[in-house]
Motif scaffolding. Sequence first.
Motif, PDB file in Angstrom:
ATOM      1  N   ARG A 202       0.824  -1.222   0.000  1.00 31.52           N
ATOM      2  CA  ARG A 202       0.000   0.000   0.000  1.00 31.52           C
ATOM      3  C   ARG A 202       0.855   1.267   0.000  1.00 31.52           C
ATOM      4  N   LEU A 203       2.134   1.144   0.333  1.00 28.71           N
ATOM      5  CA  LEU A 203       2.994   2.338   0.337  1.00 28.71           C
ATOM      6  C   LEU A 203       3.091   2.958  -1.056  1.00 28.71           C
ATOM      7  N   ARG A 204       2.845   2.135  -2.067  1.00 28.65           N
ATOM      8  CA  ARG A 204       2.971   2.635  -3.442  1.00 28.65           C
ATOM      9  C   ARG A 204       2.040   3.817  -3.692  1.00 28.65           C
ATOM     10  N   ARG A 205       0.878   3.799  -3.046  1.00 25.53           N
ATOM     11  CA  ARG A 205      -0.095   4.890  -3.245  1.00 25.53           C
ATOM     12  C   ARG A 205       0.421   6.200  -2.653  1.00 25.53           C
ATOM     13  N   GLU A 206       1.397   6.104  -1.775  1.00 26.20           N
ATOM     14  CA  GLU A 206       1.881   7.329  -1.106  1.00 26.20           C
ATOM     15  C   GLU A 206       3.128   7.923  -1.757  1.00 26.20           C
ATOM     16  N   LEU A 207       3.593   7.317  -2.844  1.00 26.65           N
ATOM     17  CA  LEU A 207       4.769   7.874  -3.518  1.00 26.65           C
ATOM     18  C   LEU A 207       4.377   9.155  -4.244  1.00 26.65           C
ATOM     19  N   ASP A 208       5.321  10.062  -4.359  1.00 27.48           N
ATOM     20  CA  ASP A 208       5.072  11.291  -5.120  1.00 27.48           C
ATOM     21  C   ASP A 208       6.386  11.750  -5.726  1.00 27.48           C
ATOM     22  N   PRO A 209       6.509  11.607  -7.047  1.00 26.51           N
ATOM     23  CA  PRO A 209       7.781  11.937  -7.684  1.00 26.51           C
ATOM     24  C   PRO A 209       8.109  13.432  -7.650  1.00 26.51           C
ATOM     25  N   LEU A 210       7.132  14.257  -7.231  1.00 25.54           N
ATOM     26  CA  LEU A 210       7.419  15.700  -7.177  1.00 25.54           C
ATOM     27  C   LEU A 210       8.304  16.064  -5.982  1.00 25.54           C
ATOM     28  N   ALA A 211       8.374  15.187  -5.003  1.00 23.60           N
ATOM     29  CA  ALA A 211       9.182  15.499  -3.810  1.00 23.60           C
ATOM     30  C   ALA A 211      10.631  15.733  -4.225  1.00 23.60           C
ATOM     31  N   ASP A 212      11.174  16.823  -3.715  1.00 24.21           N
ATOM     32  CA  ASP A 212      12.505  17.237  -4.147  1.00 24.21           C
ATOM     33  C   ASP A 212      13.591  16.766  -3.189  1.00 24.21           C
ATOM     34  N   SER A 213      13.191  16.256  -2.050  1.00 27.13           N
ATOM     35  CA  SER A 213      14.175  15.793  -1.057  1.00 27.13           C
ATOM     36  C   SER A 213      13.509  14.793  -0.121  1.00 27.13           C
ATOM     37  N   GLY A 214      14.331  14.090   0.633  1.00 30.84           N
ATOM     38  CA  GLY A 214      13.795  13.125   1.589  1.00 30.84           C
ATOM     39  C   GLY A 214      12.927  13.792   2.644  1.00 30.84           C
ATOM     40  N   THR A 215      13.366  14.962   3.115  1.00 31.21           N
ATOM     41  CA  THR A 215      12.582  15.637   4.157  1.00 31.21           C
ATOM     42  C   THR A 215      11.219  16.065   3.604  1.00 31.21           C
ATOM     43  N   GLU A 216      11.187  16.426   2.338  1.00 29.84           N
ATOM     44  CA  GLU A 216       9.924  16.827   1.711  1.00 29.84           C
ATOM     45  C   GLU A 216       8.966  15.628   1.645  1.00 29.84           C
ATOM     46  N   SER A 217       9.500  14.474   1.289  1.00 27.47           N
ATOM     47  CA  SER A 217       8.662  13.261   1.247  1.00 27.47           C
ATOM     48  C   SER A 217       8.079  12.972   2.628  1.00 27.47           C
ATOM     49  N   ILE A 218       8.919  13.048   3.646  1.00 19.64           N
ATOM     50  CA  ILE A 218       8.476  12.690   4.999  1.00 19.64           C
ATOM     51  C   ILE A 218       7.429  13.688   5.510  1.00 19.64           C
ATOM     52  N   PHE A 219       7.674  14.963   5.252  1.00 22.39           N
ATOM     53  CA  PHE A 219       6.710  16.004   5.625  1.00 22.39           C
ATOM     54  C   PHE A 219       5.356  15.720   4.966  1.00 22.39           C
TER      55      PHE A 219
END
Length: 325
Positions: A202-219
């Motif tokens: 289910r993590l696949r639904r939470e991916l977003d290629p627009l994230a520019d950094s790891g911290t952005e993904s986590i936020f």
Amino acid sequence: MIDHSALAVARFVDQNGGIASRATLLRAGASPRSIERARQAKLIMSERRGLYASAAADLDQRRAVRMGGLVGCISALRRSGVWAGLDTRLHVHVPAGSKRLRVDEVAAVGRDRSTSRSDTSFLAEAGAPRVHWQRSVNRIPFGRDCGTTDWIVPPLLALRQAVLCQDEEHAIASIDSALRTRFIAHGQLDLLFETLPSRLRRLRRELDPLADSGTESIFRVRLRRLGHVVELQRAVPGSSKFDALVDDVVAVDLDSKRWHSDDRQQIWDYDKTLQSIAWGRPVIRILPHHLFEYWPETLQAIERAVDDARKLRRYRQGRPKSARF
Ligand SMILES: [Zn+2]
């Protein structure tokens, strides 16, 4: 005088990333005699039976192969600039059934703890490595197609290990980052998720290629899981993009010293903040420690700002046009 063939052996070891096995060298056309000459001339040194290192090999590589393993998991990701979480231990892949691991021996060597890490120095901490005992994952190619496997696991397998090894938000950040940096190809995502346990699919639904950094993904993951709408890389009219826009009312930038320390960037950030406020969107800037050490307080500030901005917007929308400001 150093023999020409010995120099060629050392050069090949360099090209292989600093470490090469005897089998790899022989396959590349080196003779047993030239390997021995390179060793005698100290152009290469034997790290373990059948594995040679040149001066290009760093401490992480040497420690991994001395244990009879390969640089794996987040340590393999970090070497390629892919988000690898906060754990700074060396993660070593060891094939299931391996014997005579020299964990104590490699635990004693490592980067001096007093040496500060930086964005460009990723060597692992001294101390016992995190060992991943792993059966081969047959469907993930572990061969020449993936580059050398003399000292490092192939990218897709390293990413799979990192997803299993980290918590969910860091796992998502690592996959986002691996796609963004082309550490793996987008077409390999199916294979990655097919070989992961079903609980993680289910993590696949939470991916977003627009994230520019790891911290952005986590936020993004944290706020979306709380029900907020988070749009990444939203532009402010007349200025550059903010990392995130929360519920369409508050802009957030996730700064790091690396990208925001030079004067030009700082001026740009100030301009952008003013532009955004002029457009009626408050701005919050946070640093990694706000995300990882002071998250409850940081979240409270963000949610308060979002709540106030929403109320203000509703209030304005409820007033007659002539009275709006
Ligand atoms: Zn790991």
